[in-house]
Design a protein around this motif. Structure first.
Motif, PDB file in Angstrom:
ATOM      1  N   ALA A 119      38.668  14.061  29.662  1.00  0.00           N
ATOM      2  CA  ALA A 119      37.205  14.032  29.559  1.00  0.00           C
ATOM      3  C   ALA A 119      36.628  15.447  29.603  1.00  0.00           C
ATOM      4  O   ALA A 119      35.673  15.765  28.885  1.00  0.00           O
ATOM      5  N   ALA A 120      37.215  16.302  30.442  1.00  0.00           N
ATOM      6  CA  ALA A 120      36.727  17.685  30.525  1.00  0.00           C
ATOM      7  C   ALA A 120      36.912  18.388  29.181  1.00  0.00           C
ATOM      8  O   ALA A 120      36.031  19.115  28.713  1.00  0.00           O
ATOM      9  N   GLU A 121      38.044  18.131  28.538  1.00  0.00           N
ATOM     10  CA  GLU A 121      38.269  18.769  27.236  1.00  0.00           C
ATOM     11  C   GLU A 121      37.281  18.209  26.204  1.00  0.00           C
ATOM     12  O   GLU A 121      36.759  18.946  25.361  1.00  0.00           O
ATOM     13  N   MET A 122      37.019  16.890  26.280  1.00  0.00           N
ATOM     14  CA  MET A 122      36.027  16.290  25.362  1.00  0.00           C
ATOM     15  C   MET A 122      34.646  16.922  25.549  1.00  0.00           C
ATOM     16  O   MET A 122      33.920  17.161  24.587  1.00  0.00           O
ATOM     17  N   CYS A 123      34.296  17.193  26.808  1.00  0.00           N
ATOM     18  CA  CYS A 123      33.002  17.832  27.093  1.00  0.00           C
ATOM     19  C   CYS A 123      32.948  19.217  26.489  1.00  0.00           C
ATOM     20  O   CYS A 123      31.972  19.589  25.837  1.00  0.00           O
ATOM     21  N   GLU A 124      34.022  19.991  26.703  1.00  0.00           N
ATOM     22  CA  GLU A 124      34.039  21.369  26.210  1.00  0.00           C
ATOM     23  C   GLU A 124      33.983  21.414  24.690  1.00  0.00           C
ATOM     24  O   GLU A 124      33.361  22.294  24.115  1.00  0.00           O
ATOM     25  N   ARG A 125      34.629  20.442  24.053  1.00  0.00           N
ATOM     26  CA  ARG A 125      34.737  20.504  22.595  1.00  0.00           C
ATOM     27  C   ARG A 125      33.648  19.744  21.863  1.00  0.00           C
ATOM     28  O   ARG A 125      33.345  20.061  20.710  1.00  0.00           O
ATOM     29  N   LEU A 126      33.072  18.715  22.476  1.00  0.00           N
ATOM     30  CA  LEU A 126      32.110  17.899  21.726  1.00  0.00           C
ATOM     31  C   LEU A 126      30.895  17.448  22.527  1.00  0.00           C
ATOM     32  O   LEU A 126      29.760  17.554  22.059  1.00  0.00           O
ATOM     33  N   LEU A 127      31.119  16.940  23.735  1.00  0.00           N
ATOM     34  CA  LEU A 127      30.045  16.182  24.396  1.00  0.00           C
ATOM     35  C   LEU A 127      28.928  17.058  24.950  1.00  0.00           C
ATOM     36  O   LEU A 127      27.783  16.629  25.015  1.00  0.00           O
ATOM     37  N   ALA A 128      29.270  18.273  25.357  1.00  0.00           N
ATOM     38  CA  ALA A 128      28.250  19.147  25.930  1.00  0.00           C
ATOM     39  C   ALA A 128      28.225  20.467  25.176  1.00  0.00           C
ATOM     40  O   ALA A 128      29.249  20.929  24.661  1.00  0.00           O
ATOM     41  N   ASN A 129      27.054  21.046  25.096  1.00  0.00           N
ATOM     42  CA  ASN A 129      26.923  22.416  24.603  1.00  0.00           C
ATOM     43  C   ASN A 129      26.877  23.280  25.857  1.00  0.00           C
ATOM     44  O   ASN A 129      25.835  23.388  26.500  1.00  0.00           O
ATOM     45  N   THR A 130      28.029  23.850  26.207  1.00  0.00           N
ATOM     46  CA  THR A 130      28.132  24.480  27.530  1.00  0.00           C
ATOM     47  C   THR A 130      27.301  25.757  27.663  1.00  0.00           C
ATOM     48  O   THR A 130      27.182  26.301  28.758  1.00  0.00           O
ATOM     49  N   GLY A 158      37.912  10.893  17.821  1.00  0.00           N
ATOM     50  CA  GLY A 158      39.133  10.589  17.069  1.00  0.00           C
ATOM     51  C   GLY A 158      39.426  11.669  16.047  1.00  0.00           C
ATOM     52  O   GLY A 158      40.566  12.120  15.905  1.00  0.00           O
ATOM     53  N   THR A 159      38.384  12.116  15.359  1.00  0.00           N
ATOM     54  CA  THR A 159      38.541  13.164  14.346  1.00  0.00           C
ATOM     55  C   THR A 159      39.051  14.453  14.978  1.00  0.00           C
ATOM     56  O   THR A 159      39.813  15.200  14.363  1.00  0.00           O
ATOM     57  N   LEU A 160      38.640  14.720  16.210  1.00  0.00           N
ATOM     58  CA  LEU A 160      39.077  15.938  16.913  1.00  0.00           C
ATOM     59  C   LEU A 160      40.490  15.797  17.484  1.00  0.00           C
ATOM     60  O   LEU A 160      41.010  16.729  18.079  1.00  0.00           O
ATOM     61  N   GLY A 161      41.088  14.616  17.347  1.00  0.00           N
ATOM     62  CA  GLY A 161      42.468  14.444  17.795  1.00  0.00           C
ATOM     63  C   GLY A 161      42.619  13.781  19.152  1.00  0.00           C
ATOM     64  O   GLY A 161      43.734  13.658  19.663  1.00  0.00           O
ATOM     65  N   PHE A 162      41.507  13.346  19.768  1.00  0.00           N
ATOM     66  CA  PHE A 162      41.616  12.647  21.052  1.00  0.00           C
ATOM     67  C   PHE A 162      42.058  11.220  20.778  1.00  0.00           C
ATOM     68  O   PHE A 162      41.404  10.499  20.030  1.00  0.00           O
ATOM     69  N   GLU A 163      43.161  10.836  21.413  1.00  0.00           N
ATOM     70  CA  GLU A 163      43.671   9.484  21.199  1.00  0.00           C
ATOM     71  C   GLU A 163      43.353   8.596  22.403  1.00  0.00           C
ATOM     72  O   GLU A 163      43.132   9.096  23.499  1.00  0.00           O
TER      73      GLU A 163
END
Lengths: 79, 79
Positions: free
Chosen positions: B58-69, A26-31
């Motif tokens: 989800a792919a953008e969430m992975c790139e930005r937060l969920l995974a350390n690519t 949410g903080t990163l802007g994902f809604e």
């Protein structure tokens, strides 16, 4: 034989790690991120070649070590 | 829409947690456990109803937060 074990907290058990991820997204802007649950993925490479025996071995590993069955459930996929 | 994200350390990156599990399974008497890799399983419940849009989010969430690519790879399954 490759066996994939998924361990998740049971429904109803609070998941603070998942909640922290939801908040961070949410903080990163994902809604529209309604809930997030985090679990463990354990990929085992077993010498066993019989799929049913590999599944049974993995189930025993889950019961004895990989999952805390009081609060966690597990799923086993043999590949 | 339910999206399952699997995050694993890349091939070649040392996985001490997986190695600890392998060792513990040996100690418990499980034989033939050749390798163990541990990763994260993240289950997202998204408001998005279009599968392709959910996958892209989800792919953008992975790139930005969920995974350390740098050291982790991820897989996305839309259910």
């Amino acid at each position: 034989m490759k066996v994939v074990v998924k361990v998740m907290l049971r429904q109803g058990v609070l998941d603070p790690q998942g909640e922290a991820i939801r908040h961070a997204l949410g903080t990163l802007g994902f809604e529209g991120v309604e809930t997030v649950r985090q679990g463990k993925l354990i990929v085992l490479d077993l010498a066993e070649t019989d799929p049913e025996a590999a599944r049974a071995a993995a189930a025993e590993m889950c019961e004895r070590l990989l999952a805390n069955t009081v609060i966690e459930s597990y799923e086993i996929e043999v590949e």
